[in-house]
Structures are given as structure tokens and as C-alpha cells.
Enzyme design. Structure first.
Site: not given
Ligand SMILES: Nc1nc2c(ncn2[C@@H]2O[C@H](COP(=O)(O)OP(=O)(O)O[C@H]3O[C@H](CO)[C@@H](O)[C@H](O)[C@@H]3O)[C@@H](O)[C@H]2O)c(=O)[nH]1
Length: 356
Positions: A11-12, A14-16, A66-67, A137, A139, A161, A196
């Protein structure tokens, strides 16, 4: 003579991966990254630190892999002989994991297993220890069981995920206990930056906002605005990854700011920075809803603070501002006193005053 530290990063691109590479190169590491072959260039986040490998002092090397391809992972590991492996690669978009669950599980869960297996065999054969970092994560906490969430909070994953990340987390612990691997899980809460990916909500907002200010876009379509996340700065978080691998013993750590904010609050601060009212620009599209949502994440990073001496350095407001500024600058716009932006073009400087 001391052996140069050598890191291998999945994942080099990517952002992180890009921030971690910069961090490790500054510390004198030789850095190797695994990249997937794609039909378009995907290395823009690391182009500035990449040097032709024929250069005498090249310190960053890329390998195709690839993973999901265990054989290649094993071969790259044998070739590179790293002292540390950082597993950051993944299909990391939660919403997309509902559309592509099998690929997500292949890359996140099976990918981690392939790497652990390769490291286990390498260590057994050579008696050389490789330190392993698994990108866990927040999540994984999913449906709220406890507030704030710590290393001992039970997981309740709410997406393919997150289910795959829970598997990878426990598999990492299992290999630590079964085969004495120096394997750590970082349970990282959301972490953002100008690098990001454009489809995660923070960057989607700041990028759209810059385009709105530039007159290139009128509406921003989003899903659930009420969810709350513990948002930190990615550059701070990659340091925590490294710190975990420098300890005497492997362990698992939550990395978070301890604050939670809704998507609405993010919008408020981002649009407020250029004196716009987000209500006038944001529209709802159910396409961005998830079949099962994670409503609230807030982490307690006391263990990391105490044992790793780690601290987040950027406040939520500063994080939003720095992301907005970066996207404005990307379009040649500069925020001034919150009201004015300056558009620098090739031939002239044009001033736009934002509505109050
Ligand atoms: N992507 C996205 N999210 C939205 C949107 N509208 C609202 N959201 C809400 O915004 C929140 C954050 O969504 P993301 O930015 O997609 O991140 P994530 O689902 O929290 O996951 C990220 O963080 C995790 C760590 O907690 C990471 O593990 C994961 O890979 C990702 O980076 C979620 O609750 C999502 O439903 C939209 O249009 N797009």
C-alpha cells in the site's frame, strides 16, 4: 558495521504509505514498496521521493505485486529481506466493500494471511526476526459497544471491509502467539490529509469546495451527514506505526484523537473557512449510504500515549483548514482573511471576494 534498516510496505502508493515512506527515509531506512500494475499511473503520492534505482544512493525501490498473489509476496520478501514489514495495502473503501466483498476479503484478510505465512517461513528458515505492522481499523468496532473505544472494546464489524479487518487483526495476534512473530496491530481511527483519496468523505468535501469556489462545480452530493468520526492527521498516525515496531515487545494499540465530530461539523468548518453556507451546496444522494452504517467512533489512545509517547499534533479545525487550503491551492486559489481568495493564473492575478 550496523545493518541498514530496511522496510517493506504494502500500500505504498496510498496516503499512509507515502507519509510512512517519507518518515522512514528521513530516519535513514531503505524503503521498498509493493505496487499493483494498473493501466494508469498510480504513484503520484510518492513520485517526489522516488529516484531512479540506478542512482548510486537510491533508497526507495518499488516491486510489482499484489496482496492477493501469495507467490509474489513471498518472492519479494525473500529478495528484499526487510527488517520491518508494514501491511497498509487494502481495498480500503467501506462503501465499495459492499459492492466488491470477495475482492475486499481477498486483499484485506487473505492478503494479511499470505504475508504472515511468508514471514513465518522466512523467520523459521533464517532465524532472523522481521517486525510486522498490521493496519487495523476503528471500523472493526462498528456498532457501538462502548464509548470511548479502547484496545479491549469488543468488535462488532458492520461491513465486509470491517469483517476482513477483524480477521486480519486476530490472525496477527494468533501468529504472534503461535510462532513468536514480532507482530503488532495498530487500531487506527480515521486519519486524513491533503493526500486522502478523493472518495473518502473529508477529501470529497474539501475537493468539491475548492471546485465550487473556482466556479467549476455547483453541487456536492453526499450520504449520511450525521455519522461521527474521530478524525486525526495522517502524518501523526504513521509515526505511531513506526513507534509500535521499536518497542521491546509486540502489542496492539489504539491510535486516535479522543474527539468525535459529525460530517455536518466537517462541512460547517470547511465551508465556513471561505464564508460559504454548506446548506446551499450540499445535496443528498442515497447512493452514498451504506447498507449498515457505523454511527459513532471515538477512540481512547491512552495506551499509545503512555507506552509509545505518541500524541496527535493537529486539532480537528486545523486539519479541516489545511485540507481546504491544499485543495484551493491545487486550483490556484489562496484563502486570505477568510473572505478573499486570489487566483494566480499564468498571465495575471485575479482577485475574487467571497460573499459574506
Ligand atoms: N465516502 C463517503 N462517505 C460519506 C459520504 N456521505 C456521508 N458519508 C459518511 O462519512 C463517514 C466517513 O466515511 P469515509 O470517509 O468513507 O470513511 P470510513 O467509512 O469511516 O472509513 C475510513 O476510515 C476507516 C478507519 O475508521 C478506515 O479503516 C477506512 O479504510 C477508511 O479510511 C461514513 O459514516 C459515511 O457514511 C460520501 O458521499 N462519501
Amino acid at each position: 558495521m550496523t545493518h541498514r534498516k530496511r522496510a517493506l510496505i504494502t500500500g505504498i502508493t496510498g496516503q499512509d504509505g507515502s507519509y510512512l515512506s517519507e518518515f522512514l527515509l528521513e530516519k535513514g531506512y531503505e524503503v521498498h514498496g509493493i505496487i499493483r500494475r494498473t493501466s494508469t499511473f498510480n504513484t503520484d503520492r510518492i513520485d517526489h521521493i522516488y529516484e531512479d534505482p540506478h542512482t548510486l544512493n537510491a533508497k526507495l525501490f518499488l516491486h510489482y505485486g499484489d496482496l492477493t498473489d501469495a507467490t509474489t509476496l513471498r518472492r519479494v520478501l525473500e529478495e528484499v529481506q526487510p527488517t520491518e514489514v508494514y501491511n497498509l495495502g487494502a481495498q480500503s473503501h467501506v462503501r465499495v466493500s459492499f459492492d466488491s466483498p470477495a475482492y475486499t476479503v481477498d486483499s484485506v484478510a487473505m492478503g494479511t494471511l499470505h504475508l504472515l505465512e511468508a514471514i513465518r517461513d522466512y523467520q523459521h528458515r533464517t532465524d532472523i526476526q522481521i517486525r510486522f505492522y498490521q493496519a487495523g481499523s476503528s471500523e472493526m468496532f462498528g456498532k457501538v459497544q462502548e464509548i470511548p473505544q479502547t484496545e479491549t472494546t469488543p468488535f462488532y464489524p458492520r461491513s465486509p471491509y470491517a469483517c476482513a479487518k477483524v480477521y486480519a487483526h486476530w490472525q496477527t495476534i494468533n501468529y504472534r502467539e503461535a510462532y513468536n512473530l514480532f507482530a503488532c496491530n495498530g487500531i487506527l481511527f480515521n486519519h486524513e490529509s491533503p493526500r486522502r483519496g478523493e472518495t473518502f468523505v473529508t477529501r470529497k468535501i474539501t475537493r468539491a469546495l475548492a471546485r465550487i469556489v473556482a466556479g467549476q462545480q455547483k453541487k456536492l452530493y453526499l450520504g449520511n451527514l450525521d455519522t461521527k468520526r474521530d478524525w486525526g492527521y495522517a502524518k501523526d498516525y504513521v509515526k505511531a506505526m513506526w513507534l509500535m515496531l521499536q518497542q521491546d515487545a509486540p502489542d496492539d494499540y489504539v491510535v486516535a484523537t479522543g474527539e468525535t465530530h459529525s460530517v455536518k461539523e466537517f462541512l460547517e468548518i470547511a465551508f465556513g473557512y471561505v464564508n460559504l453556507d454548506w446548506h446551499e451546496y450540499v445535496a443528498f444522494d442515497e447512493r452514498y449510504l451504506r447498507p449498515a452504517e457505523v454511527d459513532l467512533l471515538i477512540g481512547d489512545a491512552s495506551k499509545a500515549k503512555q507506552l509509545l509517547d505518541w500524541q496527535p499534533s493537529v486539532s480537528f479545525e486545523t486539519l479541516v483548514h489545511l485540507m481546504v487550503e491544499a485543495d484551493l491551492k491545487g486550483l490556484g486559489l489562496i484563502p486570505l482573511n477568510g473572505h478573499t481568495v486570489q487566483l494566480v493564473t499564468d498571465t495575471a492575478t485575479v482577485r475574487h471576494t467571497m460573499p459574506m
